[in-house]
Design a protein around this motif. Structure first.
Motif, PDB file in Angstrom:
ATOM      1  N   UNK A   1    -100.060 -22.040 -43.846  1.00 14.20           N
ATOM      2  CA  UNK A   1     -99.184 -23.061 -44.445  1.00 14.20           C
ATOM      3  C   UNK A   1     -97.751 -22.548 -44.536  1.00 14.20           C
TER       4      UNK A   1
ATOM      5  N   UNK B   1     -96.045 -22.801 -41.303  1.00 17.79           N
ATOM      6  CA  UNK B   1     -95.646 -24.187 -41.008  1.00 17.79           C
ATOM      7  C   UNK B   1     -94.407 -24.565 -41.817  1.00 17.79           C
ATOM      8  N   UNK B   2     -94.305 -24.054 -43.041  1.00 14.62           N
ATOM      9  CA  UNK B   2     -93.083 -24.267 -43.839  1.00 14.62           C
ATOM     10  C   UNK B   2     -91.885 -23.617 -43.143  1.00 14.62           C
TER      11      UNK B   2
ATOM     12  N   UNK C   1     -90.946 -25.851 -40.061  1.00 15.10           N
ATOM     13  CA  UNK C   1     -90.209 -27.085 -40.329  1.00 15.10           C
ATOM     14  C   UNK C   1     -88.779 -26.767 -40.778  1.00 15.10           C
ATOM     15  N   UNK C   2     -88.609 -25.704 -41.560  1.00 16.45           N
ATOM     16  CA  UNK C   2     -87.258 -25.287 -41.974  1.00 16.45           C
ATOM     17  C   UNK C   2     -86.422 -24.906 -40.755  1.00 16.45           C
TER      18      UNK C   2
ATOM     19  N   UNK D   1     -97.969 -32.683 -36.470  1.00 16.92           N
ATOM     20  CA  UNK D   1     -97.600 -33.358 -37.729  1.00 16.92           C
ATOM     21  C   UNK D   1     -96.470 -32.604 -38.439  1.00 16.92           C
ATOM     22  N   UNK D   2     -96.399 -31.309 -38.212  1.00 14.47           N
ATOM     23  CA  UNK D   2     -95.249 -30.542 -38.711  1.00 14.47           C
ATOM     24  C   UNK D   2     -93.988 -30.981 -37.964  1.00 14.47           C
TER      25      UNK D   2
ATOM     26  N   UNK E   1     -92.592 -34.250 -39.475  1.00 18.85           N
ATOM     27  CA  UNK E   1     -91.772 -34.117 -40.685  1.00 18.85           C
ATOM     28  C   UNK E   1     -90.372 -33.646 -40.303  1.00 18.85           C
TER      29      UNK E   1
ATOM     30  N   UNK F   1     -87.155 -35.971 -41.184  1.00 16.12           N
ATOM     31  CA  UNK F   1     -86.156 -35.436 -42.125  1.00 16.12           C
ATOM     32  C   UNK F   1     -84.846 -35.130 -41.398  1.00 16.12           C
TER      33      UNK F   1
ATOM     34  N   UNK G   1     -99.683 -30.942 -48.259  1.00 13.06           N
ATOM     35  CA  UNK G   1     -98.997 -30.008 -47.360  1.00 13.06           C
ATOM     36  C   UNK G   1     -97.758 -30.654 -46.748  1.00 13.06           C
ATOM     37  N   UNK G   2     -97.897 -31.922 -46.344  1.00 11.10           N
ATOM     38  CA  UNK G   2     -96.753 -32.614 -45.745  1.00 11.10           C
ATOM     39  C   UNK G   2     -95.600 -32.750 -46.744  1.00 11.10           C
TER      40      UNK G   2
ATOM     41  N   UNK H   1     -94.974 -30.643 -49.131  1.00  9.76           N
ATOM     42  CA  UNK H   1     -94.352 -29.307 -49.229  1.00  9.76           C
ATOM     43  C   UNK H   1     -93.465 -29.051 -48.014  1.00  9.76           C
ATOM     44  N   UNK H   2     -93.877 -29.557 -46.849  1.00 10.32           N
ATOM     45  CA  UNK H   2     -93.017 -29.450 -45.655  1.00 10.32           C
ATOM     46  C   UNK H   2     -91.724 -30.238 -45.875  1.00 10.32           C
ATOM     47  N   UNK H   3     -91.856 -31.432 -46.444  1.00  8.54           N
ATOM     48  CA  UNK H   3     -90.663 -32.242 -46.748  1.00  8.54           C
ATOM     49  C   UNK H   3     -89.771 -31.549 -47.770  1.00  8.54           C
TER      50      UNK H   3
ATOM     51  N   UNK I   1     -89.482 -28.178 -48.345  1.00  7.47           N
ATOM     52  CA  UNK I   1     -88.778 -27.008 -47.802  1.00  7.47           C
ATOM     53  C   UNK I   1     -87.650 -27.465 -46.867  1.00  7.47           C
TER      54      UNK I   1
END
Lengths: 129, 129, 129, 129, 129, 129
Positions: free
Chosen positions: A61, A64-65, A68-69, A98-99, A102, A106, B61-62, B64-66, B68
């Protein structure tokens, strides 16, 4: 060499230049040792690695964070690095797409060229698996 | 009203202004109806909501992705929104603080003022739970 | 309270919330202790402080580097913080205005609203000196 | 050609295309002269050069300010340019590495790939000295 | 005062502080004149104004270009300024909403909170017309 | 192949990889079909295309809005794409250079390297016309 190997080789070479010892950092033309990363730089690199270890959130996880960052900040090398780490932590393609969603929503269409290169890197990285 | 209610009230009012029907959008001084969001804007808002639904990754999880992504792009309202959504999806404080870690390390000290306001919002949001 | 005191008070309160001990962080409605910053967060804050200490470059120069970085990334609180630190390290107004120049030219007109608030903060901070 | 020469040659060629006279800007396929930078563009380039001249702050400090701004905004060409200018203004490696520190801490790990390429450029630029 | 007047008053006050003469800039507590913007800063402000004058593109189009740039860079004051300028140059609501569309799609959902505040400002600015 | 063809070919290949059907997306080493863009991704790409259609603003103006947004966000591929679209919508060089002006003034000198590459792309794109 494909993009996957290029990326890994350059990253290793330059991390060695920044974090290595006197021998690894090489010399200036006048024979003096080249300085490398300061204590602050070295500690930051260490802290960066520590951030993605298993904790309340599993490493997968956290990667994945990190992905996305990196996508919304639009850094191709960071995207490649975190895709590779996500794969090694067991992320499936469906989870990665799916990552990507987002990041795209965003960050907007400005993310698209980085998505293209990220998908190309993902395909190459899966071939190494 | 605290910051939590202020945030929710303003968000609701303006989404209604942008996405609402003729009655909700109000009128110009000359009596003509104010235009609101175009079809593109409306579809984008719809797509934005759809992005965070359960899929290969759970909604938590999504969110939390949003979160970060919002932190490294440094948007206080987006951070507040996703903290609220994370809480509603069941995220624990420990999970949120590790999400903050990734944002801080990827995004640097420039994230710190947004972290301060995010933590303040989190504390207030927990009081509503 | 003026903006200078507001800024300092909020910063102190929230740093205490993030970095403080159990007593300082307060409790959730159910009586359990609120978690604060993780080890990663705490180390990052420590490293952040260490970065601006005298070294090959004097603290004053480093604070001006922090200021210009904060201006082009457009974070009002970071700008206020580094203006205050620059003043304490002995920076003159002429030096600060030339730092503003670099931020304005590198970052463009989008920096202007932050310059306005930075100058207002500078004037107020000089009154405390 | 190494990266240092590539960078300088491309920069010179394109500045000539943007700021040069009719002869230097070349022609369209139909024989008409290609337009170049407007008066606004030309004045901006002039102002950009003026920003880094000695003043209350010496040129060396201003170039380090330009470098840290370029690093947190993550523009490789701007980083290369200001590293070169810092060297010509007499900056030592120790001063440059402390400038890198500020960029890394303010801007976060997203700066790392740009740091790697900046260090590579620095090593090559020192070889030309 | 509503947000429209607040914005205009603060902008005028601080531009006067930055660009004004000795009398307008005020004094330090010790009676010495406060320095204002350097020659570089003053020229940049002048160039900024010149950029939006009628040319190959009419001022209205240029103000919409300034608006979309401000939205994707997410600067509320810049957005308010260019909405006001667009209105004065004759932009219709329909044209402004299509400009918002481009900002939203290029910049992503992170633009939404700025869109909300921009629409609120637009409604207030139309009331002054 | 020049940069113009490289850009178009890579864009087409990867859009096909992301948006294409099972045959176009290829297979993993184990023979399973590679997943492509999710429904959210596909809809976002569709919405992106729709944004630039003629409306209250002509397509040419919208493409210039997309161009200036891409320049201040500093994405070379997005800049190349919108320059190409501007040309196809009939934008003159004078109009494009005034669009560059707005990007340069709003975004600052950090835009310059992207301006250089944009101008090079423009010259090559005009040769194809």
């Amino acid at each position: 060499m494909g993009r996957y190997e290029d990326f890994q080789a350059y990253r290793t070479k330059m991390n060695c230049r920044i974090l290595g010892d006197d021998t690894q950092r090489g010399h200036h033309p006048d024979g003096s040792a080249r300085p490398g990363g300061t204590l602050v730089t070295r500690r930051f690199f260490g802290l960066d690695g520590k951030t993605y270890e298993d904790g309340a959130l599993p490493a997968k996880t956290k990667e994945m964070l990190g992905l996305v960052a990196s996508m919304v900040l639009r850094c191709d090398d960071c995207i490649a690095y975190h895709i590779d780490q996500c794969i090694q932590a067991g992320a499936t393609d469906a989870e990665l797409w799916e990552t990507f969603d987002v990041a795209l929503i965003v960050g907007g269409s400005i993310v698209i060229p980085h998505l293209r290169r990220g998908v190309e890197f993902l395909d190459e990285a899966r071939l190494k698996g």
